[in-house]
Design an enzyme around this catalytic site. Structure first.
Site, PDB file in Angstrom:
ATOM      1  N   ARG A 127      25.936  32.238  61.031  1.00  0.00           N
ATOM      2  CA  ARG A 127      27.315  32.532  61.406  1.00  0.00           C
ATOM      3  C   ARG A 127      27.974  31.188  61.741  1.00  0.00           C
ATOM      4  NH1 ARG A 127      24.035  36.371  64.053  1.00  0.00           N
ATOM      5  NH2 ARG A 127      24.466  38.508  63.355  1.00  0.00           N
ATOM      6  N   LYS A 163      23.198  37.105  68.175  1.00  0.00           N
ATOM      7  CA  LYS A 163      23.845  38.134  68.995  1.00  0.00           C
ATOM      8  C   LYS A 163      22.798  38.858  69.834  1.00  0.00           C
ATOM      9  CE  LYS A 163      27.868  39.024  66.100  1.00  0.00           C
ATOM     10  NZ  LYS A 163      28.603  39.998  65.316  1.00  0.00           N
ATOM     11  N   HIS A 186      33.345  33.253  56.861  1.00  0.00           N
ATOM     12  CA  HIS A 186      31.946  33.553  56.550  1.00  0.00           C
ATOM     13  C   HIS A 186      31.646  33.528  55.046  1.00  0.00           C
ATOM     14  CE1 HIS A 186      30.396  33.990  60.437  1.00  0.00           C
ATOM     15  NE2 HIS A 186      30.832  35.195  60.723  1.00  0.00           N
ATOM     16  N   ARG A 220      28.257  32.206  54.213  1.00  0.00           N
ATOM     17  CA  ARG A 220      27.224  33.138  54.692  1.00  0.00           C
ATOM     18  C   ARG A 220      27.076  34.298  53.696  1.00  0.00           C
ATOM     19  NH1 ARG A 220      24.565  35.371  59.337  1.00  0.00           N
ATOM     20  NH2 ARG A 220      25.190  37.486  59.910  1.00  0.00           N
ATOM     21  N   HIS A 276      20.716  40.278  61.257  1.00  0.00           N
ATOM     22  CA  HIS A 276      21.261  41.615  61.489  1.00  0.00           C
ATOM     23  C   HIS A 276      20.187  42.462  62.173  1.00  0.00           C
ATOM     24  CE1 HIS A 276      24.290  41.273  57.914  1.00  0.00           C
ATOM     25  NE2 HIS A 276      24.754  40.752  59.018  1.00  0.00           N
ATOM     26  N   TYR A 282      25.690  44.726  51.203  1.00  0.00           N
ATOM     27  CA  TYR A 282      25.356  43.899  50.039  1.00  0.00           C
ATOM     28  C   TYR A 282      24.626  44.690  48.954  1.00  0.00           C
ATOM     29  CZ  TYR A 282      26.490  39.934  53.008  1.00  0.00           C
ATOM     30  OH  TYR A 282      27.142  39.046  53.817  1.00  0.00           O
TER      31      TYR A 282
END
Length: 303
Positions: free
Chosen positions: A154, A178, A249, A252, A275, A284
């Protein structure tokens, strides 16, 4: 309806709920304002029907959603409304002001997950070739873009990267993403070489004697903002003649898309992107499906 709006008095429970959100969750003013707008819209609808927010049931919520649909209001806006109502009525149940939650059985509309325009591999090559490595700032930018494309970080993780998170000898970086989750990400030889070249010369030129553990400082020697880096990418895209829409992004997404195009497993990409939930990576899957269809047609005897 304008008459109604002019004499509309918001139910004080809305203010009570928003205050509680502010004290307990520390949400931004914009988010709190969005909650208030959503709830006041439903409150006005209820008042026109002759009931209060405490009296509203599932039918009233469905009627309001139907009314919004007729007005042509976007699905994303209704999904946010349902989220606001869910929080509000959970608060009323907790506060023992109501016994039955009118929103409990109502599902939010399904939204299509939007991916930014994908950069082709040729476009990425053009973008990464654009910075002039003889210039300290552009040398830094090249190392940053190479690292971003090599790792799928990120942008916030990239600009906050510190020296102790990188092991160039092992070709690994350690990221705390995160929710405080840690992951190790391999970065490949090209990115390692670019970072080594940058650290050997340009970084000390940018720091001008200041001490910092940030890998990619700004020209003032402090941590760069995400916005600054985003403007730098846009500059190189213009110089390289890349016309597709870019987002912060973009690299990314290119990292994830190109990995899948070359046969990577979706779960591996999930781990690399950091993730926590595979469903986030599944935006994706259209890429993976297109790749599978292509491989089938190329290699299957009846493809």
């Amino acid at each position: 309806m304008s008459n109604h709006q002019s004499c509309y008095r918001a139910d004080p429970l809305i203010e009570l709920f928003v205050d509680q959100l502010w004290t307990q969750k520390g949400l931004s003013d914009n988010t709190l304002s969005a909650y208030k707008t959503d709830l006041q819209g439903f409150d006005q609808f209820c008042q026109r029907t002759g009931i209060s927010l405490l009296d509203a049931d599932q039918t009233h919520v469905r009627d309001y959603l139907g009314y919004r649909f007729e007005q042509g209001i976007a699905k994303s806006s209704s999904a946010r409304l349902i989220s606001s109502l869910r929080g509000f009525y959970a608060f009323l149940v907790m506060d023992k002001r109501i016994l039955v939650d009118p929103i409990a059985l109502i599902k939010a509309p399904k939204l299509a997950r939007q991916l930014p325009d994908a950069l082709s591999e040729d476009d990425v090559d053009k973008l990464l070739a654009e910075p002039d490595v003889e210039d300290a700032i552009e040398c830094r930018d090249k190392a940053m873009m190479e690292l971003l494309y090599a790792s799928g970080l990120r942008v916030s993780e990239l600009v906050g990267l510190t020296l102790d998170q990188i092991s160039l000898r092992q070709g690994l970086i350690r990221i705390v993403g995160k929710g405080g989750k840690e992951r190790l990400v391999p970065i490949g030889e090209v990115a390692v070489t670019e970072i080594e070249d940058y650290l050997a010369s340009a970084r000390s030129e940018l720091l001008k004697g200041k001490l910092s553990d940030v890998v990619f400082p700004s020209k003032r020697g402090s941590m760069m903002t995400r916005q600054t880096f985003w403007h730098r990418i846009k500059l190189y895209a213009v110089r390289a003649g890349i016309s597709c829409h870019l987002s912060p992004h973009t690299l990314r997404h290119a990292f994830a898309t190109h990995l899948l195009n070359h046969g990577a497993d979706l779960r591996v990409v999930q781990l690399l992107l950091g993730h926590s939930d595979l469903s986030t990576t599944q935006i994706y899957t259209h890429v993976a499906k297109a790749r599978l269809a292509q491989m089938h047609s190329e290699h299957h005897p009846r493809g």
